[in-house]
Design a protein around this motif. Structure first.
Motif, PDB file in Angstrom:
ATOM      1  N   ASN A  74       0.709  -1.285  -0.019  1.00 11.45           N
ATOM      2  CA  ASN A  74       0.078   0.112   0.015  1.00 11.45           C
ATOM      3  C   ASN A  74       0.709   1.478  -0.028  1.00 11.45           C
ATOM      4  OD1 ASN A  74      -2.075  -1.712   0.411  1.00 11.45           O
ATOM      5  ND2 ASN A  74      -2.403  -1.124   2.368  1.00 11.45           N
ATOM      6  N   SER A  75       0.379   2.313  -0.476  1.00 12.50           N
ATOM      7  CA  SER A  75       1.083   3.522  -0.483  1.00 12.50           C
ATOM      8  C   SER A  75       0.073   4.702  -0.521  1.00 12.50           C
ATOM      9  CB  SER A  75       1.891   3.557  -1.546  1.00 12.50           C
ATOM     10  OG  SER A  75       2.448   5.184  -1.847  1.00 12.50           O
ATOM     11  N   THR A  76       0.120   5.923   0.018  1.00 14.05           N
ATOM     12  CA  THR A  76      -0.721   6.969  -0.272  1.00 14.05           C
ATOM     13  C   THR A  76       0.332   8.095  -0.892  1.00 14.05           C
ATOM     14  OG1 THR A  76      -2.193   6.249   1.630  1.00 14.05           O
ATOM     15  CG2 THR A  76      -2.483   8.583   0.850  1.00 14.05           C
ATOM     16  N   ARG A  77       1.096   8.414   0.119  1.00 19.85           N
ATOM     17  CA  ARG A  77       2.034   9.739  -0.488  1.00 19.85           C
ATOM     18  C   ARG A  77       3.015   9.200  -1.406  1.00 19.85           C
ATOM     19  NH1 ARG A  77       0.342  10.144   4.514  1.00 19.85           N
ATOM     20  NH2 ARG A  77       0.488   8.111   4.549  1.00 19.85           N
ATOM     21  N   THR A  78       3.437   8.208  -1.327  1.00 23.39           N
ATOM     22  CA  THR A  78       4.590   7.797  -2.388  1.00 23.39           C
ATOM     23  C   THR A  78       3.652   7.780  -3.929  1.00 23.39           C
ATOM     24  OG1 THR A  78       5.743   6.655  -0.756  1.00 23.39           O
ATOM     25  CG2 THR A  78       6.335   6.276  -3.163  1.00 23.39           C
ATOM     26  N   ARG A 110       7.915   0.030  -5.198  1.00 24.28           N
ATOM     27  CA  ARG A 110       7.846  -0.373  -3.628  1.00 24.28           C
ATOM     28  C   ARG A 110       7.565  -1.831  -3.677  1.00 24.28           C
ATOM     29  NH1 ARG A 110       4.372   2.695   0.729  1.00 24.28           N
ATOM     30  NH2 ARG A 110       6.056   4.293   0.488  1.00 24.28           N
ATOM     31  N   HIS A 131      13.961   3.393   2.610  1.00 21.93           N
ATOM     32  CA  HIS A 131      12.988   4.407   2.166  1.00 21.93           C
ATOM     33  C   HIS A 131      14.062   5.497   1.677  1.00 21.93           C
ATOM     34  CE1 HIS A 131       9.433   6.161   0.826  1.00 21.93           C
ATOM     35  NE2 HIS A 131       8.644   5.993   1.953  1.00 21.93           N
ATOM     36  N   GLN A 137      12.082   9.069   1.225  1.00 25.55           N
ATOM     37  CA  GLN A 137      11.474   9.613   2.602  1.00 25.55           C
ATOM     38  C   GLN A 137      12.520  10.483   3.169  1.00 25.55           C
ATOM     39  OE1 GLN A 137       8.111   9.256   3.479  1.00 25.55           O
ATOM     40  NE2 GLN A 137       8.897  11.036   4.846  1.00 25.55           N
ATOM     41  N   MET A 177       4.822  -2.264   7.244  1.00 28.19           N
ATOM     42  CA  MET A 177       3.924  -3.131   6.292  1.00 28.19           C
ATOM     43  C   MET A 177       4.822  -4.310   6.083  1.00 28.19           C
ATOM     44  SD  MET A 177       2.758  -0.414   3.417  1.00 28.19           S
ATOM     45  CE  MET A 177       4.314   0.502   3.594  1.00 28.19           C
ATOM     46  N   CYS A 205       7.351  10.135   8.957  1.00 34.42           N
ATOM     47  CA  CYS A 205       7.126   9.682   7.404  1.00 34.42           C
ATOM     48  C   CYS A 205       5.724   9.452   7.274  1.00 34.42           C
ATOM     49  CB  CYS A 205       8.170   8.416   7.028  1.00 34.42           C
ATOM     50  SG  CYS A 205       7.399   6.891   7.924  1.00 34.42           S
ATOM     51  N   PRO A 218       2.440   6.844   7.257  1.00 34.65           N
ATOM     52  CA  PRO A 218       1.241   6.966   8.116  1.00 34.65           C
ATOM     53  C   PRO A 218       1.695   6.674   9.442  1.00 34.65           C
ATOM     54  CG  PRO A 218       0.966   4.757   7.010  1.00 34.65           C
ATOM     55  CD  PRO A 218       2.291   5.595   6.444  1.00 34.65           C
TER      56      PRO A 218
END
Ligand code: CP
Ligand code: NVA
Length: 312
Positions: free
Chosen positions: A58-62, A111, A138, A141, A238, A272, A274
C-alpha cells in the motif's frame, strides 16, 4: 571535491557521494521556490516519457507524489499494484516482468516487499529504477526529511537529529545519510530487541554497519537536551510480523509531550506517515506547533521531482 558519477538509478542513499546528495537537496529547494504553484505540464523535462509506478504494498504519499511529479514534468505514468500483474501469481518471472516494463517505459518506481527484488530488477532493467520503499530502506523519504530540516534550520550543519523507536526502513536510510558526513549528528533510542531485529535484517543484505556509537537502548537525557529534530516511525511496518515483546518494549520510546519538553526549545518533530497516534507518538506532539509532518510529506513531491530531473 569528489567527482559526481552519472546517476543511473535511485536505490539507496549509500550509493551517492556527499556532494551529489547536497546538490540534489539544494536544487530541490531552489526549484521548489522558483516553481511555486506549479501546474501540470509546466516543465517539459519528461515530455514524451512514460513512468511505471509499481506497488507491491500500500501507499498513499509515494503514489500521489510520484504520479503528480511525473505529470508536473509533462510525463505520463501508469500505476500498477502487485495484484494487477502476472508476477504476483507466479505466472511470470521478475526478469520477464521487468523486461516488459522496459519496453513500455522510461523509468520504473518500485515499492517492494523484499529489497532483493529491487537489486534483481537492476540486473535486467534497461531503464532507471527508483526505490519507492523496500523492507530495507526508504531513500526518497529520507531525502524529503533532509530537505525539510534544511528549510527549517537553514542547514544540516551541527544539528542533533534523534530517532525514537524501531529501526525501520526509514531509519536505515537515515543511518546511511548520517554515514555521508552531511554535517549532522545522529542518535537512535531503541530497545535492544528492536536493534537485534534490525541487525539480522541488514545481515541478509550483507550490510555491515557500525552502530555502536549511534544506538542507545535507553533515552539519554544529555543527548535529548541538545536535540534539534526528533523522528519516529510506525511500530508495525508493512509486511512485518508483530512481535508483542517488541511492541511492549517500544512503549518506553513513545514521543510524548514530556520528551519534546526535554529537547531544545525549537526542536521539531517529523514522521514519514502513516502514523499511529496511540502508539509511537502522542497526538499533542504530532499535531502540535513543532510538528513538521505536512511539510515533510509535501516535500516528497519536490525532492522526487529533482530525482526525476536528474535520472530520466
Ligand atoms: N511515507 C510514505 O512513504 O507514505 P506512503 O506509505 O503513504 O507512500
Ligand atoms: N516503516 C514504514 C514506513 C511507511 C512509509 C513501513 O514500512 O510500513
Amino acid at each position: 571535491m569528489q567527482r559526481a558519477h552519472i546517476m543511473k538509478n535511485f536505490i539507496d542513499i549509500k550509493d551517492f557521494t556527499t556532494e551529489e546528495i547536497n546538490v540534489l537537496l539544494n536544487s530541490a529547494i531552489e526549484n521548489k521556490n522558483k516553481n511555486k504553484n506549479q501546474n501540470l505540464g509546466s516543465e517539459e523535462i519528461l515530455s514524451g516519457k512514460n513512468l511505471i509506478l509499481f506497488f507491491e504494498k500500500n501507499s498513499t504519499r509515494t503514489r500521489l507524489s510520484f504520479d503528480l511529479a511525473v505529470k508536473q514534468l509533462s510525463g505520463s505514468s501508469i500505476i500498477l499494484n502487485g495484484s494487477d500483474i502476472h508476477l504476483s501469481s507466479g505466472k511470470e518471472s521478475l526478469s520477464d516482468t521487468i523486461k516488459t516494463f522496459s519496453l513500455y517505459s522510461d523509468g520504473v518506481i518500485m515499492r517492494v516487499n523484499n529489497h532483493q527484488t529491487i537489486l534483481d530488477t537492476l540486473e535486467v532493467s534497461n531503464v532507471p529504477v527508483i526505490n519507492g520503499l523496500s523492507n530495507l530502506s526508504h531513500p526518497c523519504q529520507c531525502m524529503a526529511g533532509l530537505m525539510t530540516i534544511i528549510e527549517e534550520k537553514g542547514s544540516l550543519e551541527n544539528l542533533n537529529i534523534t530517532w525514537f523507536g524501531p529501526i525501520t526502513n526509514v531509519a536505515h536510510s537515515w543511518i546511511e545519510a548520517h554515514s555521508k558526513n552531511l554535517g549532522f549528528k545522529f542518535s537512535i533510542f531503541s530497545p535492544n530487541r528492536s536493534r537485534d531485529l534490525y541487525l539480522s535484517k541488514i545481515s541478509e543484505y550483507k550490510e555491515n554497519l557500525n552502530l555502536e556509537s549511534i544506538v542507545h537502548d535507553q533515552i539519554d537525557d544529555e543527548i535529548l537536551s541538545t536535540t534539534d529534530v526528533i523522528m519516529t516511525d510506525t511500530w508495525q511496518s508493512m509486511g512485518e510480523e508483530t512481535d508483542e515483546h517488541v511492541i511492549k518494549e517500544l512503549d518506553d520510546f513513545r514521543v510524548t509531550k514530556s520528551i519534546m519538553s526535554k529537547a531544545k526549545k525549537d526542536c521539531i518533530f517529523m514522521h514519514c506517515l502513516p502514523a499511529n497516534r496511540v502508539q509511537e507518538v502522542e497526538e499533542s506532539v504530532i499535531d502540535g506547533e513543532n510538528s513538521r509532518i505536512w511539510e515533510e510529506a509535501s516535500n516528497r513531491l519536490h525532492v522526487q521531482k529533482q530525482i526525476l530531473r536528474r535520472l530520466i
